[in-house]
Write an enzyme that holds these catalytic residues in place. Structure first.
Site: not given
Ligand code: XMP
Length: 503
Positions: A166, A80, A221-227, A168
């Protein structure tokens, strides 16, 4: 090695391009034009994609990809606006023509070109452009046509391709074939994003590094990374892996309960350590952001050290991801922006950070591949030092933390009520300056509170979120009900130049 560079020229679909590329099994790096040039000096991608944009190439201040893209020696696909920019750079004309505007579904007829290999001769494509091609540069040939005027919908010159639609978006029915052809048949990319293989690779590397008998603590920490990290490694280490969450009084309201729920979903054995008094007394009169971070890191590290000793662990696992390392200045030539606590943590344990080469959206993808619920996979990030870096310009006290915690809760509830799903991260910040107001005909002298929300995918760049006016009014009215809050200030500055957090 990152094989695909996506130059983000300001389209709301840029993250969709990265996702569509990833669905082909290839990781891509998204960078704004200002950073893409220096990135290209140190990297050799196999393919470059120029995104769409909110702007018109006919504007004088239109965003421009850096000239280094032409020195990279790899195929370039303009989408585009990216395609229109290629046309303009090679001396063609981009015009604004009422009859040639295309928004939404349209049909394109594809010609003979490797980029359309295996596509049907005609196919629905999704377009969204007010500008169109007036004249193609002489070096370009049209390779697809669309609409009633049979205008050029795609064109090519050597290893440069432009598509006015597009590929995508899912509405472009041959979009994934077109991207497949560009990535593999044209650019020679190799698959490097297969979540199951990556998960298996992390498990094997952890076992090789840590061994099968050691006990391990994971900072949770309950976040996505450590989970994600815990979920990947639990089948390997089982009850030799224990989660530790440090509550240093820096968390949002209700957060400890959320963390417990996340640990339960994952099946992680979790211990919560209270370090509220230690952190507050260590912070004393400190105002400087980096000092606060250092103190937080110290108190956090001491708490983990105790947990490591109690559990007889030799290793500390952390969900550190690449932006933490980059911003701390621990990656190549990257400048230090702020010291994230995890890359600098020290103690009498060996640290292992298996996710440190991944970005937030990579980790979210792994979360989905692991079958984690959306509640965790899409979770908004929260900085390790938490609310202590959201009390700005004054010493951090229990009272100030209580005000900012209360304000954060109000804003969050209102945003949720209005279902503002575009917000990627929300920060409510208490400023240490006092300001005058009137409440009930009386002079008050209290604090301003900043509300900052951003839209972002990778948290390396971000657009300031613009709140609907009625929601602003509701938030202003809710927050100024607090006796110590006098004003609400709205911050929608993009990153760069600002960072997401104020400190
Ligand atoms: P900035 O403010 O650098 O934020 O644009 C990018 C992302 O990182 C988070 N952040 C931190 N996370 N320790 C952390 O663990 C920190 O010191 C820190 N500072 C920022 C921020 O909330 C955003 O998600």
């Amino acid at each position: 090695m990152i094989q695909v560079l996506i130059v983000d020229l300001g389209s709301q679909y840029t993250s969709l391009i990265a996702r569509a590329v990833r669905e082909q099994g290839v990781r891509a790096e998204i960078l704004p034009p200002q950073q893409a040039g220096s990135w290209l000096e140190n990297h050799k991608p196999k393919a470059i994609i120029l995104s769409g944009s909110y702007a018109s190439v006919r504007q004088t201040d239109a965003p421009e990809p850096p000239q280094e893209i032409f020195e990279a020696g790899c195929p370039i696909l303009g989408i585009c606006y990216g395609a229109q920019w290629l046309v303009k750079s090679f001396g063609g004309d981009v015009i604004s023509s009422a009859e040639k505007k295309e928004y939404g579904r349209t049909e394109a007829a594809f010609g003979e070109d490797v980029i359309f290999q295996d596509c049907p001769g005609k196919s629905v494509v999704w377009a969204s452009h007010g500008d169109s091609i007036g004249k193609l540069p002489s070096v370009f040939s049209a390779i697809a046509r669309s609409g009633e005027n049979s205008q050029a919908a795609a064109f090519r010159a050597g290893s440069f391709w432009g598509v006015m639609f597009h590929p995508e978006v899912s509405h472009t029915s041959s979009g994934s074939l077109i991207l497949r052809n560009f990535l593999f048949h044209i650019s020679g990319c190799l698959k490097d994003w297969m979540p199951d293989d990556i998960i298996g690779g992390i498990q094997k590397a952890a076992l090789d590094t840590i061994g099968k008998d050691a006990r391990i603590i994971i900072g949770y920490s309950g976040g996505v990374d450590s989970s994600v990290l815990a979920k990947i490694l639990l089948p390997v280490f089982r009850d030799r892996l224990m989660g530790i969450c440090v509550n240093a009084g820096n968390l949002r309201e209700g957060e400890i309960d959320d963390i417990k729920v996340s640990a339960e979903i994952i099946g992680l054995n979790l211990k919560i350590i209270d370090a509220q008094a230690s952190l507050l007394s260590a912070l004393a009169d400190i105002i400087d952001a980096e000092e606060k971070r250092k103190i937080f890191s110290l108190v956090y590290g001491q708490s983990l050290q105790k947990a490591v000793d109690d559990f007889g662990a030799a290793w500390l696992l952390q969900g550190t991801i690449n932006p933490d390392v980059i911003e701390t200045g621990h990656s190549g030539g990257a400048a230090k922006i702020k010291t994230h606590h995890n890359p600098v943590l020290e103690g009498k344990f060996r640290r292992y950070d298996p996710l440190k080469s991944y970005f937030k959206d990579d980790v979210r993808d792994l979360a989905r591949a692991l079958g984690l619920p959306k509640y965790i996979a899409n979770k908004e990030p929260f900085p390790g030092p938490g609310l202590i870096i959201r009390v700005v310009g004054c010493p951090v006290t229990a009272e100030k933390l209580a005000i900012v915690r209360w304000a954060d809760r109000q804003v969050r509830m209102i945003a949720q009520k209005h279902n503002l799903t575009n917000i990627s991260q929300l920060a409510v910040i208490l400023l240490g300056v006092r300001t005058v107001g009137v409440k009930g005909d009386e002079r008050v002298y209290g604090f301003p509170v900043v509300v900052r929300a951003v839209e972002t995918v990778n948290f390396m760049t971000a657009a300031g979120y613009r709140w609907p006016v009625n929601v602003c009014e509701e938030i202003e009215s809710a927050l100024t009900r607090h006796p110590d809050i006098v004003r609400v200030v709205w911050d929608s500055t993009p990153k760069p130049p600002a960072t997401i957090e104020w400190e």
